[in-house]
Write an enzyme that holds these catalytic residues in place. Structure first.
Site, PDB file in Angstrom:
ATOM      1  N   LYS A  38      16.506 -14.610 -58.795  1.00 22.56           N
ATOM      2  CA  LYS A  38      17.265 -15.824 -58.625  1.00 22.56           C
ATOM      3  C   LYS A  38      16.713 -16.876 -57.447  1.00 22.56           C
ATOM      4  O   LYS A  38      16.068 -16.103 -56.560  1.00 22.56           O
ATOM      5  CB  LYS A  38      18.625 -15.423 -58.704  1.00 22.56           C
ATOM      6  CG  LYS A  38      18.909 -14.780 -57.488  1.00 22.56           C
ATOM      7  CD  LYS A  38      20.897 -14.434 -57.613  1.00 22.56           C
ATOM      8  CE  LYS A  38      21.111 -13.666 -56.656  1.00 22.56           C
ATOM      9  NZ  LYS A  38      22.676 -13.497 -56.310  1.00 22.56           N
ATOM     10  N   ARG A 136      35.016 -12.074 -57.543  1.00 24.27           N
ATOM     11  CA  ARG A 136      34.536 -13.360 -57.894  1.00 24.27           C
ATOM     12  C   ARG A 136      34.623 -13.720 -59.378  1.00 24.27           C
ATOM     13  O   ARG A 136      34.884 -14.463 -60.028  1.00 24.27           O
ATOM     14  CB  ARG A 136      33.165 -13.598 -57.356  1.00 24.27           C
ATOM     15  CG  ARG A 136      33.016 -13.209 -55.887  1.00 24.27           C
ATOM     16  CD  ARG A 136      31.557 -13.479 -55.400  1.00 24.27           C
ATOM     17  NE  ARG A 136      30.452 -12.873 -56.024  1.00 24.27           N
ATOM     18  CZ  ARG A 136      29.394 -13.108 -55.805  1.00 24.27           C
ATOM     19  NH1 ARG A 136      28.784 -13.691 -54.517  1.00 24.27           N
ATOM     20  NH2 ARG A 136      28.287 -12.246 -56.391  1.00 24.27           N
ATOM     21  N   TYR A 264      15.742 -37.870 -31.438  1.00 21.51           N
ATOM     22  CA  TYR A 264      16.994 -38.656 -31.969  1.00 21.51           C
ATOM     23  C   TYR A 264      18.012 -38.324 -30.725  1.00 21.51           C
ATOM     24  O   TYR A 264      18.168 -37.063 -30.236  1.00 21.51           O
ATOM     25  CB  TYR A 264      17.581 -38.290 -33.156  1.00 21.51           C
ATOM     26  CG  TYR A 264      16.694 -39.093 -34.337  1.00 21.51           C
ATOM     27  CD1 TYR A 264      16.429 -40.376 -34.429  1.00 21.51           C
ATOM     28  CD2 TYR A 264      16.011 -38.149 -35.038  1.00 21.51           C
ATOM     29  CE1 TYR A 264      15.757 -41.064 -35.278  1.00 21.51           C
ATOM     30  CE2 TYR A 264      15.148 -38.561 -36.261  1.00 21.51           C
ATOM     31  CZ  TYR A 264      15.158 -39.957 -36.304  1.00 21.51           C
ATOM     32  OH  TYR A 264      14.345 -40.536 -37.207  1.00 21.51           O
ATOM     33  N   MET A 313      14.553 -34.377 -39.833  1.00 22.48           N
ATOM     34  CA  MET A 313      14.446 -34.031 -41.074  1.00 22.48           C
ATOM     35  C   MET A 313      13.050 -33.698 -41.377  1.00 22.48           C
ATOM     36  O   MET A 313      12.961 -32.534 -42.186  1.00 22.48           O
ATOM     37  CB  MET A 313      14.415 -35.156 -42.137  1.00 22.48           C
ATOM     38  CG  MET A 313      14.581 -35.275 -43.534  1.00 22.48           C
ATOM     39  SD  MET A 313      14.784 -36.549 -44.365  1.00 22.48           S
ATOM     40  CE  MET A 313      16.453 -37.247 -44.085  1.00 22.48           C
TER      41      MET A 313
END
EC number: 5.1.1.1
Length: 368
Positions: A38, A136, A264, A313
């Site tokens: 997954k 769950r 930044y 980013m």
């Protein structure tokens, strides 16, 4: 390994083969192996991994969501694929692509039976999940009665497997709780076998449990993180080989004078003459902001270089004042001299979160 010329995640299929064989060697003859791939095979490449694992002889695959299973089918994967957390809206696609749903409640079981009957299916393979303490998903002892009630009224489905999920199989301090989960699972599947009159596959063990609770392997085991080279135990980690190496390159080197700032918020201020290298990788690629301000670092030419200032980013900046390096040199973020557990711990997180967070915009390079 080839030298990186851009930000890449190198995926070593030979390491995958080693891990598969190492884990499988712990199993008794006849116990089947389910490979959990997954989340892009835990942040790697699910298609490449699936083809290699199919070649190695895995018996089953497991993914979280229906679209992951469809992707594997469209890539030519033929082995059975369990969808661990399907949504009823996706049931038609599951049948269309010969995928196998986990049915974990009275509602999901009935909805899938309704569709299977409508499509005139017979003995369609489905899986039942029991909740033995993870809390769950899954049938509990209290609502188990829904299973025989619904199955007795239909021939549209057949139970391919029954399973549960251990909450703390890696933690010896939780041994009593883990054993209680094993006992609950045995009780529930005992009732199931008596009620349905045949024996589906039974699976409970994840990677840690395969090593720590070998008597609980039943007829199949599931391994996810272990396939990719990690376990939640230092001793087990030594037996496995990390599959992924996250690399980048130096884009530019800046020379700062005392008082100059970087990035930044001017978050890093040079206290003396400093060399700063800029790398084309940032929080959009999986290096979260928590790793900034010297919390973590990378390796260049065998030397450690801390991240300075805020993670941007698309960019991180590192201090290379003490390192003999140049623009274009390869940088190793994790893999090699710094493993995933070490890097993730610096951010206060775990290996799972780090590797599954590597963005799909990062180029994957498959090493055969």
């Amino acid at each position: 390994m080839p030298k990186a010329e851009e930000t890449v995640l190198e995926i070593d299929l030979n390491a995958l083969a080693h891990n598969f064989k190492t884990i499988k060697s712990q199993l008794k003859p006849g116990v089947k192996f389910m490979s959990v791939i997954k989340a892009y095979a835990y942040g790697n490449d699910s298609v490449a991994m699936a083809h290699k694992l199919e070649e190695l002889g895995t018996d089953y695959f497991a993914v979280a969501y229906t679209e992951e299973g469809i992707r594997l089918r469209e890539a030519g994967i033929s082995k059975p694929i369990l969808i661990l957390h399907p949504q009823p809206v996706n049931y038609p696609e599951i049948i269309e692509h010969c995928l196998e749903p986990n049915l974990y409640s009275a509602r999901t079981l009935q909805l899938f039976i309704d569709l299977a009957e409508k499509q005139k299916q017979k003995d369609y393979p489905v899986h039942l999940k029991f909740n033995t303490g993870m809390n769950r998903l899954g049938f509990t002892e209290a609502n188990y009665h829904h299973i025989p009630e619904k199955l007795k009224k239909t021939k549209s489905v057949k139970i391919a497997s029954a399973f549960s999920h251990l909450a703390a199989s890696e933690d010896w301090k939780e041994r009593e709780f883990t054993l209680s989960q094993i006992y609950k699972f045995k009780d529930l599947v005992g009732k199931l076998l008596e009620d349905i009159g045949y024996e589906p596959l039974l699976h409970l063990c994840n990677t840690s449990a395969i090593f720590n609770y070998p008597s609980a392997t039943f007829s199949m085991v599931r391994s996810g993180l272990g396939l990719y080279g990690f376990a939640n135990d230092d001793n087990l980690n030594k037996k496995l080989k990390p599959v992924g190496t996250f690399k980048s390159v130096i884009s530019q080197i800046q020379n700062l004078e005392e008082g100059d700032t970087v990035g930044y918020g001017r978050a890093f201020k040079a206290e003396k003459t400093t060399r700063i290298a800029t790398l084309p990788v940032g929080h959009a690629d999986g290096i979260k902001r928590i790793y900034g301000h010297g919390k973590a670092g990378v390796f260049i030419n065998g030397e450690y270089a801390p991240i300075v200032g805020n993670v941007c980013m698309d960019i991180i900046m590192i201090n290379v004042t003490h390192i003999d390096c140049k623009e274009g040199d390869e940088v190793i973020i994790f893999g090699g001299p710094q493993d995933v557990p070490e890097f993730s711990a610096k951010g206060g997180t775990v290996s799972y979160e780090l590797i599954t967070g590597i963005s799909q915009r990062v180029k994957r390079v498959i090493i055969q």
